[in-house]
Design a protein around this motif. Structure first.
Motif, PDB file in Angstrom:
ATOM      1  N   ASP A 249       0.826  -1.206   0.000  1.00  0.00           N
ATOM      2  CA  ASP A 249       0.000   0.000   0.000  1.00  0.00           C
ATOM      3  C   ASP A 249       0.863   1.260   0.000  1.00  0.00           C
ATOM      4  O   ASP A 249       0.510   2.259  -0.629  1.00  0.00           O
ATOM      5  CB  ASP A 249      -0.934  -0.022   1.210  1.00  0.00           C
ATOM      6  CG  ASP A 249      -1.853   1.183   1.231  1.00  0.00           C
ATOM      7  OD1 ASP A 249      -2.667   1.330   0.312  1.00  0.00           O
ATOM      8  OD2 ASP A 249      -1.733   2.009   2.170  1.00  0.00           O
ATOM      9  N   VAL A 250       1.985   1.224   0.707  1.00  0.00           N
ATOM     10  CA  VAL A 250       2.894   2.381   0.705  1.00  0.00           C
ATOM     11  C   VAL A 250       3.459   2.629  -0.684  1.00  0.00           C
ATOM     12  O   VAL A 250       3.554   3.780  -1.151  1.00  0.00           O
ATOM     13  CB  VAL A 250       4.032   2.157   1.728  1.00  0.00           C
ATOM     14  CG1 VAL A 250       5.087   3.251   1.605  1.00  0.00           C
ATOM     15  CG2 VAL A 250       3.474   2.124   3.137  1.00  0.00           C
ATOM     16  N   LEU A 251       3.819   1.560  -1.377  1.00  0.00           N
ATOM     17  CA  LEU A 251       4.420   1.682  -2.705  1.00  0.00           C
ATOM     18  C   LEU A 251       3.381   1.798  -3.815  1.00  0.00           C
ATOM     19  O   LEU A 251       3.763   2.054  -4.977  1.00  0.00           O
ATOM     20  CB  LEU A 251       5.324   0.483  -2.979  1.00  0.00           C
ATOM     21  CG  LEU A 251       6.521   0.295  -2.048  1.00  0.00           C
ATOM     22  CD1 LEU A 251       7.257  -0.998  -2.388  1.00  0.00           C
ATOM     23  CD2 LEU A 251       7.468   1.481  -2.147  1.00  0.00           C
ATOM     24  N   TRP A 256       3.151  -8.851  -4.700  1.00  0.00           N
ATOM     25  CA  TRP A 256       4.306  -9.626  -5.149  1.00  0.00           C
ATOM     26  C   TRP A 256       5.591  -8.824  -4.986  1.00  0.00           C
ATOM     27  O   TRP A 256       6.616  -9.368  -4.579  1.00  0.00           O
ATOM     28  CB  TRP A 256       4.116 -10.012  -6.609  1.00  0.00           C
ATOM     29  CG  TRP A 256       5.277 -10.762  -7.177  1.00  0.00           C
ATOM     30  CD1 TRP A 256       5.491 -12.101  -7.137  1.00  0.00           C
ATOM     31  CD2 TRP A 256       6.394 -10.197  -7.862  1.00  0.00           C
ATOM     32  NE1 TRP A 256       6.670 -12.424  -7.760  1.00  0.00           N
ATOM     33  CE2 TRP A 256       7.253 -11.264  -8.218  1.00  0.00           C
ATOM     34  CE3 TRP A 256       6.763  -8.910  -8.217  1.00  0.00           C
ATOM     35  CZ2 TRP A 256       8.439 -11.065  -8.903  1.00  0.00           C
ATOM     36  CZ3 TRP A 256       7.946  -8.707  -8.899  1.00  0.00           C
ATOM     37  CH2 TRP A 256       8.775  -9.785  -9.237  1.00  0.00           C
ATOM     38  N   LEU A 257       5.545  -7.524  -5.283  1.00  0.00           N
ATOM     39  CA  LEU A 257       6.743  -6.693  -5.152  1.00  0.00           C
ATOM     40  C   LEU A 257       7.159  -6.557  -3.690  1.00  0.00           C
ATOM     41  O   LEU A 257       8.348  -6.651  -3.358  1.00  0.00           O
ATOM     42  CB  LEU A 257       6.501  -5.310  -5.760  1.00  0.00           C
ATOM     43  CG  LEU A 257       7.645  -4.307  -5.633  1.00  0.00           C
ATOM     44  CD1 LEU A 257       8.905  -4.821  -6.312  1.00  0.00           C
ATOM     45  CD2 LEU A 257       7.256  -2.951  -6.217  1.00  0.00           C
ATOM     46  N   THR A 273      13.930   0.664   0.437  1.00  0.00           N
ATOM     47  CA  THR A 273      12.527   1.061   0.307  1.00  0.00           C
ATOM     48  C   THR A 273      12.122   2.040   1.397  1.00  0.00           C
ATOM     49  O   THR A 273      11.484   3.070   1.122  1.00  0.00           O
ATOM     50  CB  THR A 273      11.629  -0.182   0.352  1.00  0.00           C
ATOM     51  OG1 THR A 273      12.058  -1.106  -0.643  1.00  0.00           O
ATOM     52  CG2 THR A 273      10.183   0.195   0.119  1.00  0.00           C
ATOM     53  N   LEU A 274      12.488   1.753   2.631  1.00  0.00           N
ATOM     54  CA  LEU A 274      12.093   2.622   3.742  1.00  0.00           C
ATOM     55  C   LEU A 274      12.757   3.993   3.643  1.00  0.00           C
ATOM     56  O   LEU A 274      12.142   5.020   3.953  1.00  0.00           O
ATOM     57  CB  LEU A 274      12.439   1.951   5.072  1.00  0.00           C
ATOM     58  CG  LEU A 274      11.727   0.621   5.359  1.00  0.00           C
ATOM     59  CD1 LEU A 274      12.161   0.068   6.702  1.00  0.00           C
ATOM     60  CD2 LEU A 274      10.218   0.772   5.292  1.00  0.00           C
ATOM     61  N   THR A 323      12.082   2.477 -10.231  1.00  0.00           N
ATOM     62  CA  THR A 323      12.420   1.420 -11.188  1.00  0.00           C
ATOM     63  C   THR A 323      11.677   0.124 -10.853  1.00  0.00           C
ATOM     64  O   THR A 323      11.141  -0.552 -11.744  1.00  0.00           O
ATOM     65  CB  THR A 323      13.933   1.173 -11.185  1.00  0.00           C
ATOM     66  OG1 THR A 323      14.611   2.405 -11.477  1.00  0.00           O
ATOM     67  CG2 THR A 323      14.318   0.140 -12.218  1.00  0.00           C
ATOM     68  N   TRP A 324      11.635  -0.230  -9.579  1.00  0.00           N
ATOM     69  CA  TRP A 324      10.904  -1.430  -9.162  1.00  0.00           C
ATOM     70  C   TRP A 324       9.414  -1.312  -9.482  1.00  0.00           C
ATOM     71  O   TRP A 324       8.802  -2.250  -9.977  1.00  0.00           O
ATOM     72  CB  TRP A 324      11.106  -1.663  -7.671  1.00  0.00           C
ATOM     73  CG  TRP A 324      12.502  -2.070  -7.299  1.00  0.00           C
ATOM     74  CD1 TRP A 324      13.476  -2.518  -8.147  1.00  0.00           C
ATOM     75  CD2 TRP A 324      13.076  -2.063  -5.997  1.00  0.00           C
ATOM     76  NE1 TRP A 324      14.625  -2.783  -7.456  1.00  0.00           N
ATOM     77  CE2 TRP A 324      14.419  -2.517  -6.128  1.00  0.00           C
ATOM     78  CE3 TRP A 324      12.618  -1.728  -4.741  1.00  0.00           C
ATOM     79  CZ2 TRP A 324      15.277  -2.626  -5.045  1.00  0.00           C
ATOM     80  CZ3 TRP A 324      13.471  -1.842  -3.646  1.00  0.00           C
ATOM     81  CH2 TRP A 324      14.793  -2.290  -3.805  1.00  0.00           C
ATOM     82  N   ARG A 325       8.844  -0.167  -9.199  1.00  0.00           N
ATOM     83  CA  ARG A 325       7.413   0.023  -9.446  1.00  0.00           C
ATOM     84  C   ARG A 325       7.112  -0.019 -10.936  1.00  0.00           C
ATOM     85  O   ARG A 325       6.070  -0.538 -11.357  1.00  0.00           O
ATOM     86  CB  ARG A 325       6.948   1.346  -8.850  1.00  0.00           C
ATOM     87  CG  ARG A 325       6.996   1.412  -7.337  1.00  0.00           C
ATOM     88  CD  ARG A 325       6.384   2.700  -6.825  1.00  0.00           C
ATOM     89  NE  ARG A 325       4.967   2.770  -7.132  1.00  0.00           N
ATOM     90  CZ  ARG A 325       4.437   3.506  -8.101  1.00  0.00           C
ATOM     91  NH1 ARG A 325       5.221   4.236  -8.882  1.00  0.00           N
ATOM     92  NH2 ARG A 325       3.143   3.537  -8.313  1.00  0.00           N
ATOM     93  N   ARG A 326       7.996   0.535 -11.751  1.00  0.00           N
ATOM     94  CA  ARG A 326       7.778   0.498 -13.188  1.00  0.00           C
ATOM     95  C   ARG A 326       7.818  -0.932 -13.711  1.00  0.00           C
ATOM     96  O   ARG A 326       6.974  -1.343 -14.525  1.00  0.00           O
ATOM     97  CB  ARG A 326       8.835   1.353 -13.886  1.00  0.00           C
ATOM     98  CG  ARG A 326       8.510   1.660 -15.345  1.00  0.00           C
ATOM     99  CD  ARG A 326       9.599   2.492 -15.984  1.00  0.00           C
ATOM    100  NE  ARG A 326       9.830   3.728 -15.237  1.00  0.00           N
ATOM    101  CZ  ARG A 326      10.918   3.991 -14.552  1.00  0.00           C
ATOM    102  NH1 ARG A 326      11.911   3.111 -14.514  1.00  0.00           N
ATOM    103  NH2 ARG A 326      11.049   5.134 -13.902  1.00  0.00           N
ATOM    104  N   ALA A 327       8.792  -1.709 -13.237  1.00  0.00           N
ATOM    105  CA  ALA A 327       8.862  -3.116 -13.645  1.00  0.00           C
ATOM    106  C   ALA A 327       7.661  -3.896 -13.129  1.00  0.00           C
ATOM    107  O   ALA A 327       7.148  -4.798 -13.813  1.00  0.00           O
ATOM    108  CB  ALA A 327      10.168  -3.731 -13.138  1.00  0.00           C
TER     109      ALA A 327
END
Length: 373
Positions: A249-251, A256-257, A273-274, A323-327
């Motif tokens: 929810d934060v991201l 899965w991520l 991440t934090l 980058t992680w969110r885009r992938a």
């Protein structure tokens, strides 16, 4: 110099070592030669673990010794730089200006110190006015001494004025013989203040781009106080599922991520991440130590979690998260994986409307009857 060299070899000095170095440095510094002092200050200017007492002591030395320390020392905080600039004089302030990175707070204080000094243009104007006044005071005796050498028309005008001067007409310009007020330096002072204020605003804008304060997270993904409290609570109770859900929810990403981030047993991905979402350092370190017990083990003067947290950079962490969110958006479709999450549980599934197929043969029933016979 040997004491300074041994202190530089300590990568993570303890509190006891810092206290001992602070107690030994001052008497050894006074007992050393001028060249040894400069070498020691030059060596400490590259050390990031200098105690505050030693840093203040070195910065308060004459500028010939303290200059390299003021220019390049990473252990000088903003409050310490402002105090040194206000108490030690112009030379120390100019050395502070030569630092590569200055926060807007320090720049504002340095510009304020510049405003507190008298402007050079005003000082020059004041000196020129004083010289003009002195010259005007010495001119009347010289003219009275050479009064016989005046032309004849000047004598006639003086005779007419002795008989009685006519009153000046309305709208007539003032006589040039009347004393003119001295030119005021307020115009020069105002122009100098305006230029300095414009320069001050420009430096603030440039400094805001170069060194962004930690509180400025405009346009960045930022964790809320409620989400931060939930992460701390779930980490304390070792509730991995609830923690992964809150982290997703934060991201604003898939579960899965978040689970993939938690699977990194080194804790580096979670720390990235934090830090990238702007979580407080003490809360983030607590979460890392609870979820990854090996990070709670003590290291040199601190814990492994704190060392991991201090080794990360906020800008790099923010870029890594995006980058992680885009992938994740490329490889995961929320609508396909969770179709029922968008509707309440008590709403029944919509029924399919019955379809009526038109028949083109109107004689189908009689034909069927004929066959059954």
């Amino acid at each position: 110099m040997a004491t300074v060299t041994s202190f530089e070899a300590l990568q993570f000095p303890t509190r006891n070592e810092l206290r001992q170095f602070a107690e030994l440095f001052s008497p050894l510094f006074h007992a050393s030669t001028e060249e040894a002092r400069r070498q020691a200050v030059s060596a400490l200017s590259q050390c990031p673990n200098v105690p505050n007492a030693v840093a203040l002591f070195i910065a308060s030395q004459p500028i010939s010794i303290a200059a390299p320390f003021l220019v390049s020392s990473p252990c000088l905080s903003d409050d310490l730089l402002i105090m040194i600039a206000r108490t030690q004089g112009t030379a120390h302030a100019r050395a502070i200006v030569r630092r590569e990175q200055l926060s807007p707070t320090v720049i504002d204080a340095l510009v304020g110190l510049r405003h507190s000094e008298p402007p050079r243009d005003a000082a020059r104007a004041g000196r020129s006015e004083a010289a003009a006044g002195a010259g005007a005071a010495t001119q009347p005796p010289a003219r009275s001494a050479h009064a016989p050498a005046e032309p004849i028309h000047a004598k006639r005008s003086s005779a007419r004025s002795a008989k009685g001067a006519e009153p000046p007409k309305a709208g007539a310009p003032a006589s040039s013989s009347q004393p003119q007020p001295p030119p005021a330096a307020s115009g020069a002072v105002d122009s100098a203040a305006t230029r300095e204020e414009e320069l001050r605003d420009q430096i603030r804008r440039l400094a805001a781009h170069v060194s962004r304060p930690a509180s400025d997270r405009l346009g960045l993904r930022t964790i809320t106080p409620m989400q931060s409290a939930l992460l701390v609570r779930f980490a304390r109770n070792r509730e991995g599922g609830a923690f992964a859900t809150t982290l997703a929810d934060v991201l604003s990403s898939s579960r899965w991520l978040s689970e993939r981030i938690l699977l990194d047993i080194s804790g580096r991905q979670l720390a990235t991440t934090l830090l990238g979402v702007g979580m407080e350092a003490d809360e983030a370190v607590f979460v890392l130590e609870r979820l990854y017990p090996h990070l709670a083990k003590p290291a040199t003067g601190t814990t492994r979690a704190e060392q991991l947290w201090n080794s990360l950079f906020a800008v790099e962490c923010e870029e890594r998260i995006e980058t992680w969110r885009r992938a994740d958006s490329y490889t995961f479709r929320r609508q396909e994986q969770e179709p029922a999450a968008a509707q309440p549980a008590n709403v029944p599934a919509p029924r399919a409307n019955p379809t009526i197929l038109p028949t083109g043969d109107t004689r189908s029933r009689p034909a069927l009857r004929q066959r059954t016979r």
